[in-house]
Design a protein around this motif. Sequence first.
Motif, PDB file in Angstrom:
ATOM      1  N   MET A 196     -17.969 -11.438  22.589  1.00 32.56           N
ATOM      2  CA  MET A 196     -18.733 -11.100  21.408  1.00 32.56           C
ATOM      3  C   MET A 196     -19.115  -9.619  21.467  1.00 32.56           C
ATOM      4  O   MET A 196     -19.519  -9.126  22.516  1.00 32.56           O
ATOM      5  N   SER A 197     -18.943  -8.925  20.352  1.00 30.45           N
ATOM      6  CA  SER A 197     -19.336  -7.516  20.300  1.00 30.45           C
ATOM      7  C   SER A 197     -19.583  -7.101  18.856  1.00 30.45           C
ATOM      8  O   SER A 197     -19.175  -7.779  17.922  1.00 30.45           O
ATOM      9  N   PHE A 198     -20.240  -5.977  18.715  1.00 28.71           N
ATOM     10  CA  PHE A 198     -20.442  -5.392  17.401  1.00 28.71           C
ATOM     11  C   PHE A 198     -19.214  -4.579  17.024  1.00 28.71           C
ATOM     12  O   PHE A 198     -18.529  -4.043  17.897  1.00 28.71           O
ATOM     13  N   LYS A 199     -18.972  -4.458  15.728  1.00 24.67           N
ATOM     14  CA  LYS A 199     -17.801  -3.731  15.234  1.00 24.67           C
ATOM     15  C   LYS A 199     -17.772  -2.288  15.741  1.00 24.67           C
ATOM     16  O   LYS A 199     -16.724  -1.784  16.143  1.00 24.67           O
ATOM     17  N   PHE A 200     -18.928  -1.637  15.773  1.00 24.15           N
ATOM     18  CA  PHE A 200     -18.966  -0.224  16.158  1.00 24.15           C
ATOM     19  C   PHE A 200     -18.578   0.018  17.611  1.00 24.15           C
ATOM     20  O   PHE A 200     -18.108   1.095  17.964  1.00 24.15           O
ATOM     21  N   GLU A 201     -18.739  -0.973  18.471  1.00 27.99           N
ATOM     22  CA  GLU A 201     -18.425  -0.800  19.887  1.00 27.99           C
ATOM     23  C   GLU A 201     -16.939  -0.531  20.115  1.00 27.99           C
ATOM     24  O   GLU A 201     -16.560   0.045  21.136  1.00 27.99           O
ATOM     25  N   LYS A 202     -16.102  -0.935  19.162  1.00 23.56           N
ATOM     26  CA  LYS A 202     -14.661  -0.731  19.278  1.00 23.56           C
ATOM     27  C   LYS A 202     -14.226   0.632  18.741  1.00 23.56           C
ATOM     28  O   LYS A 202     -13.089   1.040  18.955  1.00 23.56           O
ATOM     29  N   LEU A 203     -15.121   1.315  18.049  1.00 24.22           N
ATOM     30  CA  LEU A 203     -14.771   2.607  17.445  1.00 24.22           C
ATOM     31  C   LEU A 203     -14.755   3.713  18.502  1.00 24.22           C
ATOM     32  O   LEU A 203     -15.744   3.919  19.219  1.00 24.22           O
ATOM     33  N   ILE A 204     -13.661   4.432  18.574  1.00 24.31           N
ATOM     34  CA  ILE A 204     -13.536   5.525  19.539  1.00 24.31           C
ATOM     35  C   ILE A 204     -14.579   6.604  19.268  1.00 24.31           C
ATOM     36  O   ILE A 204     -15.137   7.175  20.206  1.00 24.31           O
ATOM     37  N   ILE A 205     -14.872   6.863  17.987  1.00 22.88           N
ATOM     38  CA  ILE A 205     -15.878   7.889  17.689  1.00 22.88           C
ATOM     39  C   ILE A 205     -17.260   7.475  18.218  1.00 22.88           C
ATOM     40  O   ILE A 205     -18.027   8.331  18.665  1.00 22.88           O
ATOM     41  N   TRP A 206     -17.560   6.194  18.197  1.00 20.36           N
ATOM     42  CA  TRP A 206     -18.835   5.733  18.753  1.00 20.36           C
ATOM     43  C   TRP A 206     -18.822   5.880  20.277  1.00 20.36           C
ATOM     44  O   TRP A 206     -19.784   6.377  20.862  1.00 20.36           O
ATOM     45  N   GLN A 207     -17.726   5.461  20.910  1.00 22.18           N
ATOM     46  CA  GLN A 207     -17.618   5.559  22.367  1.00 22.18           C
ATOM     47  C   GLN A 207     -17.742   7.017  22.826  1.00 22.18           C
ATOM     48  O   GLN A 207     -18.475   7.322  23.770  1.00 22.18           O
ATOM     49  N   LYS A 208     -17.036   7.916  22.138  1.00 25.01           N
ATOM     50  CA  LYS A 208     -17.092   9.334  22.501  1.00 25.01           C
ATOM     51  C   LYS A 208     -18.471   9.930  22.227  1.00 25.01           C
ATOM     52  O   LYS A 208     -18.952  10.769  22.983  1.00 25.01           O
ATOM     53  N   SER A 209     -19.097   9.490  21.147  1.00 22.30           N
ATOM     54  CA  SER A 209     -20.427  10.016  20.840  1.00 22.30           C
ATOM     55  C   SER A 209     -21.458   9.521  21.858  1.00 22.30           C
ATOM     56  O   SER A 209     -22.415  10.242  22.166  1.00 22.30           O
ATOM     57  N   MET A 210     -21.273   8.338  22.390  1.00 19.76           N
ATOM     58  CA  MET A 210     -22.149   7.848  23.454  1.00 19.76           C
ATOM     59  C   MET A 210     -22.008   8.721  24.705  1.00 19.76           C
ATOM     60  O   MET A 210     -23.009   9.130  25.309  1.00 19.76           O
ATOM     61  N   ASP A 211     -20.763   9.016  25.086  1.00 18.85           N
ATOM     62  CA  ASP A 211     -20.523   9.892  26.239  1.00 18.85           C
ATOM     63  C   ASP A 211     -21.103  11.285  26.003  1.00 18.85           C
ATOM     64  O   ASP A 211     -21.706  11.889  26.897  1.00 18.85           O
ATOM     65  N   PHE A 212     -20.919  11.786  24.783  1.00 19.42           N
ATOM     66  CA  PHE A 212     -21.407  13.113  24.419  1.00 19.42           C
ATOM     67  C   PHE A 212     -22.933  13.185  24.581  1.00 19.42           C
ATOM     68  O   PHE A 212     -23.459  14.148  25.153  1.00 19.42           O
ATOM     69  N   GLY A 213     -23.625  12.176  24.110  1.00 17.54           N
ATOM     70  CA  GLY A 213     -25.077  12.141  24.252  1.00 17.54           C
ATOM     71  C   GLY A 213     -25.521  12.159  25.705  1.00 17.54           C
ATOM     72  O   GLY A 213     -26.505  12.811  26.063  1.00 17.54           O
ATOM     73  N   GLU A 214     -24.776  11.484  26.551  1.00 19.80           N
ATOM     74  CA  GLU A 214     -25.110  11.480  27.982  1.00 19.80           C
ATOM     75  C   GLU A 214     -24.844  12.842  28.618  1.00 19.80           C
ATOM     76  O   GLU A 214     -25.600  13.285  29.490  1.00 19.80           O
ATOM     77  N   ASP A 215     -23.778  13.513  28.182  1.00 18.27           N
ATOM     78  CA  ASP A 215     -23.503  14.874  28.674  1.00 18.27           C
ATOM     79  C   ASP A 215     -24.641  15.817  28.301  1.00 18.27           C
ATOM     80  O   ASP A 215     -25.080  16.635  29.117  1.00 18.27           O
ATOM     81  N   ILE A 216     -25.108  15.710  27.071  1.00 15.93           N
ATOM     82  CA  ILE A 216     -26.227  16.548  26.623  1.00 15.93           C
ATOM     83  C   ILE A 216     -27.478  16.226  27.432  1.00 15.93           C
ATOM     84  O   ILE A 216     -28.197  17.125  27.893  1.00 15.93           O
ATOM     85  N   ASN A 217     -27.735  14.945  27.645  1.00 18.96           N
ATOM     86  CA  ASN A 217     -28.903  14.537  28.430  1.00 18.96           C
ATOM     87  C   ASN A 217     -28.874  15.150  29.829  1.00 18.96           C
ATOM     88  O   ASN A 217     -29.910  15.565  30.357  1.00 18.96           O
ATOM     89  N   THR A 218     -27.705  15.247  30.402  1.00 23.94           N
ATOM     90  CA  THR A 218     -27.566  15.831  31.736  1.00 23.94           C
ATOM     91  C   THR A 218     -27.900  17.314  31.735  1.00 23.94           C
ATOM     92  O   THR A 218     -28.626  17.790  32.612  1.00 23.94           O
ATOM     93  N   ILE A 219     -27.397  18.050  30.749  1.00 25.61           N
ATOM     94  CA  ILE A 219     -27.632  19.505  30.778  1.00 25.61           C
ATOM     95  C   ILE A 219     -29.068  19.884  30.452  1.00 25.61           C
ATOM     96  O   ILE A 219     -29.581  20.859  30.984  1.00 25.61           O
TER      97      ILE A 219
END
Length: 117
Positions: free
Chosen positions: A1-24
């Motif tokens: 079971m998952s939400f539709k957005f979890e399969k979107l590459i733009i969502w996955q990349k934006s999640m990673d991007f937010g974590e990169d920003i959090n690190t810096i």
Amino acid sequence: MSFKFEKLIIWQKSMDFGEDINTIIKEFPKHEIYNLSSQLLRASDSVALNISEGSIEQSNAEFNRFLGYSVRSLAEVVTCLYKAKRRGYINEDVFDRLYKDSFDLMNMTIAFKTKLK
């Protein structure tokens, strides 16, 4: 079971991007915690948040509107990155990497928006 957005590459990349920003931002001066650090983190997190929120909408037009908010948030991130570079909080290499990530994510989001129309 998952939400539709979890399969979107733009969502996955934006999640990673937010974590990169959090690190810096952890390296920013303490006096920026309620200013530039906070603004940069909120804008970067807003990208993924708007993608997920928009994906729940019933119409493509509504989803498209939320994707537009994500693109605007990316523009805000880029401006914050320029501020951080000018203030000496990030070096040119970090700026270039995050700028490229922002640009790529923005283009992917715009292409997805176009596909939805």
